[in-house]
Design an enzyme around this catalytic site. Structure first.
Site, short mmCIF file in Angstrom:
data_model
loop_
_atom_site.label_atom_id
_atom_site.label_comp_id
_atom_site.label_asym_id
_atom_site.label_seq_id
_atom_site.Cartn_x
_atom_site.Cartn_y
_atom_site.Cartn_z
NE ARG A 239 35.37 51.20 40.60
CZ ARG A 239 36.17 51.02 39.55
NH1 ARG A 239 35.85 50.13 38.61
NH2 ARG A 239 37.28 51.71 39.41
CE LYS B 74 40.53 50.71 41.79
NZ LYS B 74 41.25 49.53 41.31
CD GLU C 145 38.65 41.40 38.88
OE1 GLU C 145 38.78 42.39 38.16
OE2 GLU C 145 38.11 41.44 39.98
N1 PLP Z 1 39.71 44.79 38.18
C1 PLP Z 1 40.54 45.14 39.17
C2 PLP Z 1 40.83 44.12 40.21
C3 PLP Z 1 41.10 46.43 39.20
O1 PLP Z 1 41.92 46.79 40.18
C4 PLP Z 1 40.80 47.34 38.18
C5 PLP Z 1 41.36 48.69 38.20
O2 PLP Z 1 40.75 49.64 38.59
C6 PLP Z 1 39.93 46.93 37.16
C7 PLP Z 1 39.41 45.66 37.20
C8 PLP Z 1 39.58 47.86 36.06
O3 PLP Z 1 38.64 48.82 36.49
P1 PLP Z 1 38.56 50.23 35.80
O4 PLP Z 1 38.33 49.98 34.35
O5 PLP Z 1 37.38 50.87 36.43
O6 PLP Z 1 39.83 50.92 36.05
C1 COI Z 2 43.52 50.95 37.97
O1 COI Z 2 43.49 50.51 36.84
O2 COI Z 2 43.22 52.13 38.24
C2 COI Z 2 43.89 50.11 39.08
O3 COI Z 2 43.55 50.44 40.18
C3 COI Z 2 44.65 48.90 38.78
C4 COI Z 2 45.91 48.73 39.55
C5 COI Z 2 46.87 49.84 39.43
C6 COI Z 2 45.63 48.33 40.95
#
Ligand code: PLP
Ligand code: COI
Length: 339
Positions: A80, A182, A218
């Site tokens: 990612r 991200k 989200e």
């Molecule tokens: N959506 C956003 C905007 C986020 O910052 C995160 C955190 O990483 C997620 C979703 C969840 O992603 P992940 O499950 O890969 O941590």
């Molecule tokens: C995560 O879940 O790792 C995130 O980046 C979410 C938040 C702390 C920005």
């Protein structure tokens, strides 16, 4: 192990001993390595400071039941981050090097990885930014990639108490923009909405699709997961949300471990009241239950209520965390043992 009150730490930065740094210059990444220096020194005109050229990741290291330290699907974070870098015209940090750097940071700070069963985990933050100077609007020529780690407790205070969200009047991402990567800029965009929601007493925002403002996207830091009254799992499908690794893993867990039907489709704001359960999922959030969503004064209450996690959400939570902590056998390739 460090002598901390592990069960009571919050989701806050704590400076640990070692972090990883690699610099990109003249078209290639240098060898990279660990450093004890937690400060970054860059030129006043660095691309990150002027035009916000930056992306990051978030993943956790877990101490398992048998005392090992592992990470959960770090290969997906590496991939990612490569997608994020490409979209921001930044060089990609190679996947194998990303994985080795995560391992090195965890090993070097092993004393900071919270004990099994404490409820705390070791959060890793890989990030990359333009370190080279740019004054005209264009990609920089030099970059820095870093990873630090910090022990963290639950993202939302109060543990598993269901959250109250509000439908935001602000958008988090533009159609055809950067919502699916991200990038730090997405989070800068969300801060005002976050402050407005907090000042009004809400835990988080529910962002809607920026084009029509009729579908659920989200929150500022997690994807949504809904459960229908027939125990079906539904997750919003959109090109402008982050492809959460937790959500993708939960979809697999729901289908293959719990035998549930899963549908990934656009979810209209208008159908929210039909769902029995709602949760936020992400690395930091794990699965945090949502009890209520307030849409401009109109309360949408989920059947699971305001006191505990709904039953299906709880099963998903127990199975996912069981896999991460080594209590339940993981699918092939999900767990990377570090030590
Ligand atoms: N959506 C956003 C905007 C986020 O910052 C995160 C955190 O990483 C997620 C979703 C969840 O992603 P992940 O499950 O890969 O941590
Ligand atoms: C995560 O879940 O790792 C995130 O980046 C979410 C938040 C702390 C920005």
């Amino acid at each position: 192990m460090k002598n901390l009150d592990w069960s009571n730490i919050g989701f806050e930065y704590m400076q640990t001993e070692q972090r990883y740094v690699s610099n990109y210059k003249d078209g290639s990444w240098d060898e990279g390595g660990l450093t004890t220096d937690a400060n970054v020194v860059i030129n006043e005109c660095a691309g990150i400071l002027q035009y916000c050229q930056e992306c990051f990741e978030g993943l956790k290291a877990y101490r398992t039941e048998d005392g090992s330290i592992v990470t959960f699907r770090p290969d997906l974070n590496a991939e990612r981050m490569m997608d994020s870098a490409a979209r921001l015209e930044m060089p990609q940090f190679p996947k194998e090097r990303f994985l080795a750097a995560v391992d090195a940071v965890v090993k070097a700070n092993a004393d900071w990885v919270p004990p099994y069963g404490s409820g705390a985990t070791f959060y890793l933050r890989p990030y990359m930014f333009a370190s080279g100077p740019v004054i005209g609007v264009k990609p920089a020529a030099e970059y820095q990639f870093r990873i630090f780690g910090t022990p963290v407790g639950p993202y939302f205070k109060g543990g598993v108490k269901p959250l109250t969200l509000c439908v935001s009047d602000f958008d988090r991402a533009a159609p055809h923009g950067t919502g699916h990567i991200k990038a730090g800029l997405n989070y800068a965009m969300s801060l005002h909405a976050h402050s407005v929601a907090h000042a009004a007493g809400y835990d988080e925002n529910m962002f809607l699709d920026p084009a029509t403002r009729t579908y659920v996207e989200e929150t500022g830091g997690a994807n949504f997961l809904f459960i229908t009254k027939d125990n079906e799992v539904v997750t919003p499908k959109s090109d402008s949300i982050l492809p959460s690794i937790t959500r993708r893993s939960l979809v697999y867990v729901a289908e293959h471990y719990l035998g549930l039907k899963v549908t990934q489709r656009p979810v209209a704001l208008a159908e929210l009241a039909d769902f029995a359960e709602c949760g936020l999922c992400g690395t930091a959030a794990v699965i945090s239950p949502v009890g209520k969503v307030v849409d401009h004064g109109k309360e949408i209450c989920f059947a699971s209520g305001m006191t505990e996690m709904g039953p299906i959400t709880k099963k998903l939570y127990d199975t996912l965390t069981g896999i991460q902590m080594g209590r339940i056998e993981a699918p092939e390739g999900w767990i990377r043992k570090i030590m």
